[in-house]
Design an enzyme around this catalytic site. Structure first.
Site, mmCIF file in Angstrom:
data_model
loop_
_atom_site.group_PDB
_atom_site.id
_atom_site.type_symbol
_atom_site.label_atom_id
_atom_site.label_comp_id
_atom_site.label_asym_id
_atom_site.label_seq_id
_atom_site.Cartn_x
_atom_site.Cartn_y
_atom_site.Cartn_z
ATOM 1 N N GLU A 176 0.723 -1.083 -0.018
ATOM 2 C CA GLU A 176 -0.009 0.012 -0.017
ATOM 3 C C GLU A 176 0.832 1.293 0.026
ATOM 4 O O GLU A 176 2.029 1.275 0.409
ATOM 5 C CB GLU A 176 -1.022 -0.016 1.405
ATOM 6 N N CYS A 202 2.990 -2.059 15.311
ATOM 7 C CA CYS A 202 2.803 -1.705 13.769
ATOM 8 C C CYS A 202 2.027 -2.825 13.330
ATOM 9 O O CYS A 202 2.404 -4.074 13.677
ATOM 10 C CB CYS A 202 4.159 -1.780 13.446
ATOM 11 N N GLU A 208 11.244 -2.366 6.276
ATOM 12 C CA GLU A 208 12.304 -1.319 6.889
ATOM 13 C C GLU A 208 13.210 -1.152 5.900
ATOM 14 O O GLU A 208 13.826 -2.133 5.130
ATOM 15 C CB GLU A 208 12.946 -2.191 7.975
ATOM 16 N N SER A 248 12.961 6.482 6.238
ATOM 17 C CA SER A 248 12.579 6.331 7.591
ATOM 18 C C SER A 248 13.165 5.018 8.297
ATOM 19 O O SER A 248 12.794 3.914 7.585
ATOM 20 C CB SER A 248 11.149 6.314 8.051
ATOM 21 N N SER A 253 12.872 6.131 13.579
ATOM 22 C CA SER A 253 11.707 5.795 14.402
ATOM 23 C C SER A 253 12.172 5.553 15.635
ATOM 24 O O SER A 253 12.865 4.675 16.292
ATOM 25 C CB SER A 253 11.040 4.674 13.944
ATOM 26 N N CYS A 296 0.067 2.503 7.656
ATOM 27 C CA CYS A 296 0.200 1.742 6.449
ATOM 28 C C CYS A 296 0.446 0.116 7.094
ATOM 29 O O CYS A 296 0.807 0.038 8.289
ATOM 30 C CB CYS A 296 1.750 2.017 6.057
HETATM 31 N N1 SAH Z 1 10.277 0.754 8.992
HETATM 32 C C1 SAH Z 1 10.641 1.838 8.938
HETATM 33 C C2 SAH Z 1 9.636 2.878 7.973
HETATM 34 C C3 SAH Z 1 8.138 2.458 8.055
HETATM 35 S S1 SAH Z 1 7.054 2.619 9.413
HETATM 36 C C4 SAH Z 1 10.226 2.598 10.226
HETATM 37 O O1 SAH Z 1 10.040 1.762 11.306
HETATM 38 O O2 SAH Z 1 10.818 3.736 10.430
HETATM 39 C C5 SAH Z 1 6.916 4.422 9.247
HETATM 40 C C6 SAH Z 1 6.474 5.040 10.695
HETATM 41 O O3 SAH Z 1 5.017 4.810 11.166
HETATM 42 C C7 SAH Z 1 7.514 4.539 11.862
HETATM 43 O O4 SAH Z 1 7.960 5.728 12.428
HETATM 44 C C8 SAH Z 1 6.772 3.782 12.489
HETATM 45 O O5 SAH Z 1 7.139 3.694 14.011
HETATM 46 C C9 SAH Z 1 5.506 4.228 12.336
HETATM 47 N N2 SAH Z 1 4.214 3.327 12.801
HETATM 48 C C10 SAH Z 1 4.142 1.994 12.731
HETATM 49 N N3 SAH Z 1 3.219 1.787 13.127
HETATM 50 C C11 SAH Z 1 2.393 2.751 13.873
HETATM 51 C C12 SAH Z 1 1.291 3.115 14.308
HETATM 52 N N4 SAH Z 1 0.189 2.163 14.682
HETATM 53 N N5 SAH Z 1 0.754 4.159 14.916
HETATM 54 C C13 SAH Z 1 1.558 5.201 14.667
HETATM 55 N N6 SAH Z 1 2.848 4.962 13.941
HETATM 56 C C14 SAH Z 1 3.381 4.027 13.487
HETATM 57 FE FE1 SF4 Z 2 6.718 -1.458 11.410
HETATM 58 FE FE2 SF4 Z 2 8.640 0.094 10.638
HETATM 59 FE FE3 SF4 Z 2 8.722 -1.518 12.937
HETATM 60 FE FE4 SF4 Z 2 8.804 -2.574 10.387
HETATM 61 S S1 SF4 Z 2 10.304 -1.264 11.386
HETATM 62 S S2 SF4 Z 2 7.637 -3.392 12.128
HETATM 63 S S3 SF4 Z 2 7.371 -1.243 9.131
HETATM 64 S S4 SF4 Z 2 7.524 0.120 12.418
#
Ligand code: SAH
Ligand code: SF4
Length: 353
Positions: free
Chosen positions: A95, A122, A168, A199, A222, A341
């Site tokens: 997505e 997540c 990731e 990110s 993150s 997402c």
């Molecule tokens: N894997 C990478 C990028 C994708 S996630 C990462 O973790 O940085 C993108 C962002 O959304 C990250 O900062 C992640 O921590 C955040 N995220 C994931 N699930 C979430 C949720 N349920 N509510 C708010 N932010 C969330």
């Molecule tokens: Fe979700 Fe990013 Fe953590 Fe992967 S690394 S589980 S996409 S928040």
């Protein structure tokens, strides 16, 4: 040579560089290759490239995808946000979210199908990693959404990118770098690296490699918790790369690229929203050009974490600001459509099961 763009028996022409496409269509006149490259960047299918000879198009389509990414469904939310569900050649789903702003339009795109980092809040990580996306599948998302919103190469609808969809990025490091080369290629869709954010959950060795790679995108980390015990309980990656190492890598990124680092901080009620957390964030970021993005948790029904109220989020921001931390609240991506997402794909899959 390894084919980085191969999926389900074919490969993505879109994932190749302009020079590679030109040498592949060797023997044809230069303008033919040039036309094909332009058509690909506009998101045209081989069948739509009618100014190119039919036998050549047919031959190419036996081996290649023009764009391996197809829009399966889209959902429009408030203020013009569009959430896309894409289908890949092997029928996997990913997505993306398109967000129009007054300074330009941002696409949030995916880098993997699923994710193996296992963060406890997540949705993307719930089923683990399915597979890495190819460079062509990352570029394909940009090209498909640009076309769907009436954009062309000369007049782009998508002007900014955030690699914050599922996956990731630094766990698919080489393909993400190949994608960055493709997407900023001159004559192509050509999105400047200053308008691209990557990110990461904090793969320290890759942050350092990336700092040395010559790419100059915006790095988002993150962060989500300033204490090791708490961060490890939310993000298993912290066991391998604790906060001290992460902060050292963030500082290294700044010194190598001159770009301030963004810390993403998803606020989770009664977990990481204490005064002690605010004070520790201030300590850790002191004297270091950075910015904290606060995001209210998007509740994921499979996880047992709660979002704070909007007021509590404002209060946490006020605390950080008072402590001298540069911080803002980020509206979460398309949360009036289907959460963060990963949630849309899961709902779609469970509806069809
Ligand atoms: N894997 C990478 C990028 C994708 S996630 C990462 O973790 O940085 C993108 C962002 O959304 C990250 O900062 C992640 O921590 C955040 N995220 C994931 N699930 C979430 C949720 N349920 N509510 C708010 N932010 C969330
Ligand atoms: Fe979700 Fe990013 Fe953590 Fe992967 S690394 S589980 S996409 S928040």
């Amino acid at each position: 040579m390894t084919d980085f763009n191969a999926v389900a028996g074919k490969t993505s022409l879109l994932g190749l560089s302009k020079d590679e496409i030109f040498s592949l269509i060797d023997g044809e006149k230069k303008f033919v290759a040039s036309n094909i490259y332009s058509f690909l960047m506009e998101g045209k299918d081989f069948s739509e490239m009618t100014s190119v000879r039919k036998d050549l198009r047919e031959k190419l389509s036996e081996t290649y995808y023009s764009n391996p990414v197809k829009i399966l469904e889209k959902f429009t939310g408030k203020s013009g946000t569009v959430k896309y569900l894409f289908r890949l050649p092997d029928d996997n789903l990913i997505e993306g979210v398109y967000m129009p702003h007054n300074y330009g339009n941002t696409l949030c795109l995916s880098t993997q199908i699923g994710c193996r980092m296992g963060c406890k809040f997540c949705a993307s990580g719930l089923d683990g990693l399915v597979r890495n996306l190819t460079p062509g599948e990352m570029l394909g998302q940009v090209i498909a959404v640009n076309r769907d919103n009436g954009g062309s190469v000369k007049d782009r609808a998508v002007t900014n990118l955030v690699l914050m969809g599922s996956g990731e990025p630094f766990d698919n490091y080489d393909n993400v770098l190949r994608f960055l080369d493709r997407v900023s290629e001159e004559g192509g869709i050509n999105i400047s690296e200053r308008n691209i954010s990557v990110s990461t959950s904090g793969l320290v060795n890759k942050i350092k490699d990336f700092a040395d790679s010559g790419h100059k995108v915006i790095l988002s980390i993150s962060f989500h918790a300033p204490f090791n015990e708490l961060r490890s309980s939310l993000m298993p990656v912290n066991n391998a790369y604790p906060i001290e190492k992460l902060m050292e890598a963030a500082r290294y990124y700044y010194s190598a690229t001159g770009r301030r680092v963004i810390f993403e901080y998803t606020l989770i009620k009664n977990e990481n929203d204490s005064d002690a957390c605010a004070e520790e964030i201030a300590k850790l970021t002191k004297g270091f050009p950075s910015h904290v993005n606060l995001i209210r948790l998007n509740e994921v029904k499979e996880h047992n974490h709660k979002a704070p109220t909007e007021n509590a989020t404002e209060e946490f921001l006020a605390k950080l600001t008072k402590l001298g931390v540069s911080a803002t609240i980020r509206k979460s991506l398309g949360n009036d459509i289907e959460g963060a997402c990963g949630q849309l794909r899961r709902r779609y899959l469970s509806d069809k099961r």
